[in-house]
Design an enzyme around this catalytic site. Structure first.
Site, PDB file in Angstrom:
ATOM      1  N   GLY A  70       1.016  46.499 -23.353  1.00  0.00           N
ATOM      2  CA  GLY A  70       1.712  45.728 -22.717  1.00  0.00           C
ATOM      3  C   GLY A  70       2.376  46.409 -22.280  1.00  0.00           C
ATOM      4  O   GLY A  70       2.978  45.652 -20.321  1.00  0.00           O
ATOM      5  N   THR A  71       3.118  47.042 -22.039  1.00  0.00           N
ATOM      6  CA  THR A  71       4.446  47.749 -21.723  1.00  0.00           C
ATOM      7  C   THR A  71       3.953  48.657 -20.345  1.00  0.00           C
ATOM      8  O   THR A  71       4.544  48.170 -19.927  1.00  0.00           O
ATOM      9  CB  THR A  71       5.094  49.055 -22.401  1.00  0.00           C
ATOM     10  OG1 THR A  71       5.648  48.293 -23.699  1.00  0.00           O
ATOM     11  CG2 THR A  71       6.334  49.490 -22.168  1.00  0.00           C
ATOM     12  N   ASN A 152       8.738  36.079 -25.751  1.00  0.00           N
ATOM     13  CA  ASN A 152       8.516  36.520 -27.296  1.00  0.00           C
ATOM     14  C   ASN A 152       9.355  35.831 -28.021  1.00  0.00           C
ATOM     15  O   ASN A 152       9.177  35.964 -29.094  1.00  0.00           O
ATOM     16  CB  ASN A 152       8.261  37.781 -27.126  1.00  0.00           C
ATOM     17  CG  ASN A 152       9.411  38.649 -26.744  1.00  0.00           C
ATOM     18  OD1 ASN A 152       9.478  38.333 -25.183  1.00  0.00           O
ATOM     19  ND2 ASN A 152      10.413  39.470 -27.155  1.00  0.00           N
ATOM     20  N   GLN A 180       1.653  37.253 -25.215  1.00  0.00           N
ATOM     21  CA  GLN A 180       2.641  36.152 -26.109  1.00  0.00           C
ATOM     22  C   GLN A 180       1.304  35.893 -26.312  1.00  0.00           C
ATOM     23  O   GLN A 180       2.056  34.435 -27.307  1.00  0.00           O
ATOM     24  CB  GLN A 180       3.976  35.868 -26.167  1.00  0.00           C
ATOM     25  CG  GLN A 180       4.682  37.222 -27.137  1.00  0.00           C
ATOM     26  CD  GLN A 180       4.642  37.516 -28.418  1.00  0.00           C
ATOM     27  OE1 GLN A 180       4.174  36.891 -29.579  1.00  0.00           O
ATOM     28  NE2 GLN A 180       5.189  38.605 -28.614  1.00  0.00           N
ATOM     29  N   SER A 200      -2.017  42.209 -24.303  1.00  0.00           N
ATOM     30  CA  SER A 200      -1.925  43.972 -26.305  1.00  0.00           C
ATOM     31  C   SER A 200      -2.647  43.378 -27.076  1.00  0.00           C
ATOM     32  O   SER A 200      -1.776  42.318 -27.479  1.00  0.00           O
ATOM     33  CB  SER A 200      -0.559  44.135 -25.699  1.00  0.00           C
ATOM     34  OG  SER A 200      -0.380  44.553 -27.206  1.00  0.00           O
ATOM     35  N   CYS A 326      11.520  45.222 -31.389  1.00  0.00           N
ATOM     36  CA  CYS A 326      12.020  46.445 -30.600  1.00  0.00           C
ATOM     37  C   CYS A 326      13.664  46.489 -30.805  1.00  0.00           C
ATOM     38  O   CYS A 326      14.142  47.756 -30.494  1.00  0.00           O
ATOM     39  CB  CYS A 326      11.490  46.851 -29.472  1.00  0.00           C
ATOM     40  SG  CYS A 326      10.576  45.596 -28.744  1.00  0.00           S
TER      41      CYS A 326
HETATM   42  N1  PLP Z   1       5.551  41.447 -23.067  1.00  0.00           N
HETATM   43  C1  PLP Z   1       5.838  40.912 -23.998  1.00  0.00           C
HETATM   44  C2  PLP Z   1       6.108  39.272 -24.006  1.00  0.00           C
HETATM   45  C3  PLP Z   1       5.763  41.402 -25.176  1.00  0.00           C
HETATM   46  O1  PLP Z   1       6.628  41.133 -26.440  1.00  0.00           O
HETATM   47  C4  PLP Z   1       5.801  42.967 -25.698  1.00  0.00           C
HETATM   48  C5  PLP Z   1       5.714  43.168 -27.508  1.00  0.00           C
HETATM   49  O2  PLP Z   1       6.896  42.343 -28.231  1.00  0.00           O
HETATM   50  C6  PLP Z   1       5.765  44.030 -24.931  1.00  0.00           C
HETATM   51  C7  PLP Z   1       5.404  43.172 -23.723  1.00  0.00           C
HETATM   52  C8  PLP Z   1       4.534  45.038 -24.982  1.00  0.00           C
HETATM   53  O3  PLP Z   1       3.745  45.063 -24.911  1.00  0.00           O
HETATM   54  P1  PLP Z   1       3.504  46.932 -26.230  1.00  0.00           P
HETATM   55  O4  PLP Z   1       4.493  46.709 -27.464  1.00  0.00           O
HETATM   56  O5  PLP Z   1       1.018  46.508 -26.506  1.00  0.00           O
HETATM   57  O6  PLP Z   1       3.845  47.555 -25.565  1.00  0.00           O
END
Ligand code: PLP
Length: 395
Positions: A70-71, A152, A180, A200, A326
């Site tokens: 996701g990031t 999230n 999410q 993700s 996180c």
């Molecule tokens: N975007 C949202 C809404 C998330 O909840 C998260 C993870 O907590 C991410 C992006 C980041 O995803 P990843 O953990 O796969 O990098």
């Protein structure tokens, strides 16, 4: 353990794990190699791309770009579209919301140091972006609107298709972070009308370290990761074929669960809320459960510090979260809770409970009973180690 922290990550489903093992054995070649082992991996990759495109209702498999999660998808979408639109002379103004994940907010903030302007939209008291605020924020120089599909921390669902219609009519690109949403809401890129969308796998019963960036054909895009010609030149790097095989499986698995058991997931979440509100005086729900992912409950407890409660619950075999995963060590309430207008005390007393398809009614009842016992105890005898808890938050 009773795992009510499934917005942080979901357990890998047995059949997804089996697929990961199978794909690691069977498709271990480099999908760019011209020999038979490489071609075999490449054909399987093509098949996975088609399956993911079908699951998201993308028009073309080539609109699916596999990433590390996701990031990366969020960073790539925001920066890739922003730079391409700017280079095309379309403008330099970005719009996002105050409740985005840091994976969107941080690249937006980064771009403001490199010639871009940014509007961060507020949300209403239940955590929704107001359509009128998006309308008001638009400028002739606006090039990208990035608003998440579902939050999230509080689960609220944002009006993405309305935003897309408005933006598209002005030639503005729209990205949504749908990390999410899978397994909880339908994710249909055409119905949403977005140019770009992030996913993700580890949020929908797949492995960590693999994700998707949907990029509609023709969307202006400057690649972020440079190197080889992988992923139609959109994302260089040897492609993680076995993980992608597991992601494709997980996407189908999670959507199957949603269709069959989505209503049950919502029933259990609603049961948790009603039991907690009934059994724990001085507890309140943040956000709007009616317009929210079916698995998420953000509940605040008056007179209790969430960090203490979380640790206590952990010792009793219950996993939950304060704000996002996180941010476990943070003492200040999350930016999402602050954007809702909660005070430091209210935000600091908030826990997020996020259910998955493996939770049972017995577990939900047990968690409510534990909270009914532990919260009043904690109010009477606050743990001493961080005292007063929110004094640290103000530094
Ligand atoms: N975007 C949202 C809404 C998330 O909840 C998260 C993870 O907590 C991410 C992006 C980041 O995803 P990843 O953990 O796969 O990098």
């Amino acid at each position: 353990m009773i795992n009510l922290d499934q917005n942080a990550t979901t357990p890998v489903a047995d059949e997804v794990l089996a697929e990961l093992v199978r794909c690691t054995r069977e498709y271990d070649g480099n999908s760019s190699s011209g020999h038979s082992i490489g071609v075999k991996a490449g054909s399987f990759l093509d098949e996975c791309r088609k399956r993911v495109a079908r699951a998201l209702n993308a028009k073309l498999p080539s609109e699916i770009v596999f990433t590390s999660g996701g990031t990366e998808s969020d960073n790539t979408a925001v920066e890739g579209i922003a730079y391409a639109m700017q280079q095309a002379g379309r403008g330099n103004h970005l719009i996002t919301s105050a409740i985005e994940h840091r994976a969107v907010l941080a690249p937006c903030e980064f771009l403001t140091k490199h010639g871009f302007e940014l509007t961060v939209l507020p949300v209403n008291e239940v955590g929704c972006v107001r359509f009128e605020d998006v309308q008001k924020a638009l400028r002739p120089t606006t090039i990208l609107v990035s608003v998440m599909l579902a939050n999230n921390e509080i689960g609220t669902i944002q009006p993405i298709s309305e935003i897309s219609r408005l933006a598209r009519a002005r030639g503005i690109c729209v990205h949504t972070d749908a990390v999410q949403a899978v397994g909880k809401l339908p994710v249909d890129v055409q119905a949403l009308g977005v140019h770009a969308l992030s996913l993700s796998a580890h949020k929908f019963y797949g492995p960590k370290g693999v994700g998707v960036l949907y990029l509609q054909q023709g969307t202006p895009f400057t690649p972020f990761m440079l190197g080889g010609t992988h992923e139609h030149n959109y994302r260089a790097g040897t492609v993680a074929v076995p993980q992608i095989g597991a992601l494709a499986k997980a996407l189908e698995y999670a959507e199957g669960k949603r269709q069959k058991y989505g209503a049950e997931l919502r029933r259990l979440r609603d049961l948790l809320i009603s039991l907690v509100l009934e059994k724990v005086p001085g507890s309140h729900v943040n956000g709007d459960v009616k317009h929210c992912t079916p698995n998420t409950a953000s509940i605040r407890f008056d007179g209790v510090y969430g960090g203490h409660l979380l640790r206590k619950l952990d010792t009793l075999g219950v996993l939950a979260s304060a704000g996002s995963a996180c941010m476990w060590e943070r003492t200040k309430p999350s930016h999402v809770l602050t954007a809702l207008g909660l005070t430091d005390e209210q935000g600091g007393g908030t826990l997020r409970f996020s259910l998955g398809y493996d939770n049972s009614e017995a577990e939900i009842r047990e968690v409510a009973n534990i909270l009914a016992r532990v919260v009043p105890e904690m109010r009477r005898n606050p743990p001493a180690e961080v005292s007063p808890p929110l004094a640290r938050a103000s530094h």
